[in-house]
Design a protein around this motif. Sequence first.
Motif, short mmCIF file in Angstrom:
data_model
loop_
_atom_site.label_atom_id
_atom_site.label_comp_id
_atom_site.label_asym_id
_atom_site.label_seq_id
_atom_site.Cartn_x
_atom_site.Cartn_y
_atom_site.Cartn_z
N GLY A 107 0.84 -1.19 0.00
CA GLY A 107 0.00 0.00 0.00
C GLY A 107 0.87 1.24 0.00
N SER A 108 0.28 2.36 0.33
CA SER A 108 0.99 3.63 0.35
C SER A 108 0.95 4.23 1.75
CB SER A 108 0.35 4.60 -0.65
OG SER A 108 0.34 4.05 -1.95
N GLY A 109 1.73 5.27 1.96
CA GLY A 109 1.75 5.94 3.26
C GLY A 109 2.50 7.25 3.15
N PHE A 110 2.53 8.02 4.23
CA PHE A 110 3.22 9.32 4.20
C PHE A 110 3.69 9.68 5.60
CE2 PHE A 110 -1.35 9.69 4.43
CZ PHE A 110 -1.62 10.65 5.41
N PHE A 111 4.88 10.31 5.65
CA PHE A 111 5.46 10.72 6.93
C PHE A 111 4.67 11.88 7.53
CE2 PHE A 111 9.37 8.66 5.28
CZ PHE A 111 9.67 7.90 6.39
N TYR A 149 7.24 8.47 12.13
CA TYR A 149 5.86 7.99 12.14
C TYR A 149 5.24 8.17 10.75
CZ TYR A 149 5.78 7.54 17.23
OH TYR A 149 6.03 7.15 18.53
N ILE A 150 4.56 7.13 10.29
CA ILE A 150 3.96 7.12 8.96
C ILE A 150 2.47 6.82 9.09
CG2 ILE A 150 3.90 5.89 6.75
CD1 ILE A 150 6.89 5.27 7.19
N THR A 168 7.42 -0.95 12.26
CA THR A 168 6.58 -1.60 13.28
C THR A 168 5.22 -0.92 13.30
OG1 THR A 168 7.48 -0.08 14.96
CG2 THR A 168 8.51 -2.26 14.75
N VAL A 169 4.19 -1.70 13.60
CA VAL A 169 2.85 -1.15 13.71
C VAL A 169 2.70 -0.56 15.11
CG1 VAL A 169 0.38 -1.63 13.62
CG2 VAL A 169 1.94 -2.86 12.09
N GLU A 170 2.40 0.74 15.18
CA GLU A 170 2.29 1.42 16.47
C GLU A 170 0.84 1.55 16.93
OE1 GLU A 170 5.04 2.44 18.29
OE2 GLU A 170 6.09 1.27 16.73
N ALA A 171 -0.10 1.71 16.01
CA ALA A 171 -1.51 1.87 16.40
C ALA A 171 -2.40 1.64 15.18
CB ALA A 171 -1.76 3.26 16.96
N LYS A 187 5.92 2.93 12.16
CA LYS A 187 7.11 3.72 12.44
C LYS A 187 8.37 3.03 11.92
CE LYS A 187 9.20 6.43 16.20
NZ LYS A 187 10.60 6.26 15.82
N VAL A 188 9.25 3.85 11.34
CA VAL A 188 10.59 3.40 10.98
C VAL A 188 11.58 4.18 11.83
CG1 VAL A 188 10.02 2.73 8.61
CG2 VAL A 188 10.76 5.07 9.09
N GLU A 189 12.72 3.59 12.09
CA GLU A 189 13.74 4.28 12.88
C GLU A 189 14.38 5.40 12.06
OE1 GLU A 189 14.42 3.86 16.14
OE2 GLU A 189 12.68 2.55 16.07
#
Length: 396
Positions: A25-29, A35-36, A149-152, A173-175
């Motif tokens: 899928g897609s995402g954005f910072f 956090y994405i 990692t999935v945060e929420a 989230k990515v480091e």
Amino acid sequence: YNSYCMDVRFEKKVLIRDSCSTGQGSGFFVSQDGYIATNGHVVSVDPRDTSIYTAFAYAIAGDTSLINFLAIKAGFKESDVPTEASQTEALAIVADKLYELDESRFSTSNNIQNLLVALGSQKPDTEKLQSDTQARVKHESDTTIRPATVEATDFRLIDGIDGFNNSDVAIIKVEGKNYPIVQLGSIDDITQGSELSILGFPGNANENGIVDSETSMVTLTTGKVSSIKKADGSDNRLVETDTTIGHGNSGGPAFGSTETVIGIATYTLDGSGSGDGVYNYVRDIQDLVDLADDSQITFDKNSETQSKWKQGIEYFYDAHYSSAIQNFAKVKSLYPLHNKVAQYTTTANKRISSGEDVQDFPVALVSLASVILLVGSVGGLIMIVRHNKHHKLYKD
């Protein structure tokens, strides 16, 4: 890219073996520290959710053993469904009852999730990703493809049968730090007829036999706000749009005319084959803000990368190309994977070579000259006054 495999258990009983899936899928910072924002259905891996979804899928295929097992554990009785209920209403009642089962009664074993974020145009080897996941091996990542990692999440696989219970948004989230970020706006910033732009990675735009599929390039689709409506069964709002949303676009940002993100691309209803047309829906960005608040996640919006990029772009479009290049160089040092820096730097250099560069007004030089002139003027005035005094003395 989300790839996972797991055995799902209910208390001590194994319900599902080798429940595996791979998708993208897609995402954005939304925060400089990694956090994405994306959709829940892109990244969520939940054993209760998977159990209930699989139970419904089996039942549709004719095997009701799993759904009957869960229904008994949930204390479901046939009397829970009114005799006058429609089939849709009955399914919704059963699903809601199953979701009353406490999450703690479900668990996983022999499980792994390889959740990867591609920060540049390089794509992971999806076949190897899938085989690694099935072998329960962590997929190796590099500087351009990083584990997340999935945060929420606020998501339910079996949802929308008779109204939505959840909003299908997620935060991963990515480091790292100094990520470029978007500015979050509000659905109130748009009205019917407003311009809308969606960014994302629809699969059919990248893997269609027409374009090179070795790399992944973002796709921009534009259109208008067709309507703003309430999501069925809740007060949450949805943006209906004629802007194209394809599979793979899910989780991408929807920008209003104010250049802020007002929503997340989420749903497509394709009834074109039956003459009903195609309708696309964007989840309200407030759903994401609410999820962050509920999860006590704070978005750090102080991104130096974004600040320098924005300033560089402003210089670029004001034809101050030399100043723009300085900003772009700073962006590159802060975030080497920024995929627009090279393009804009090349264009800026070409325009400088053709004499189009508007030089910044030499403020420091002018200030120094002003000081020199001021000192000179004062000195001249003193000399004139002194000269006049001499004359006065002479006259006296």
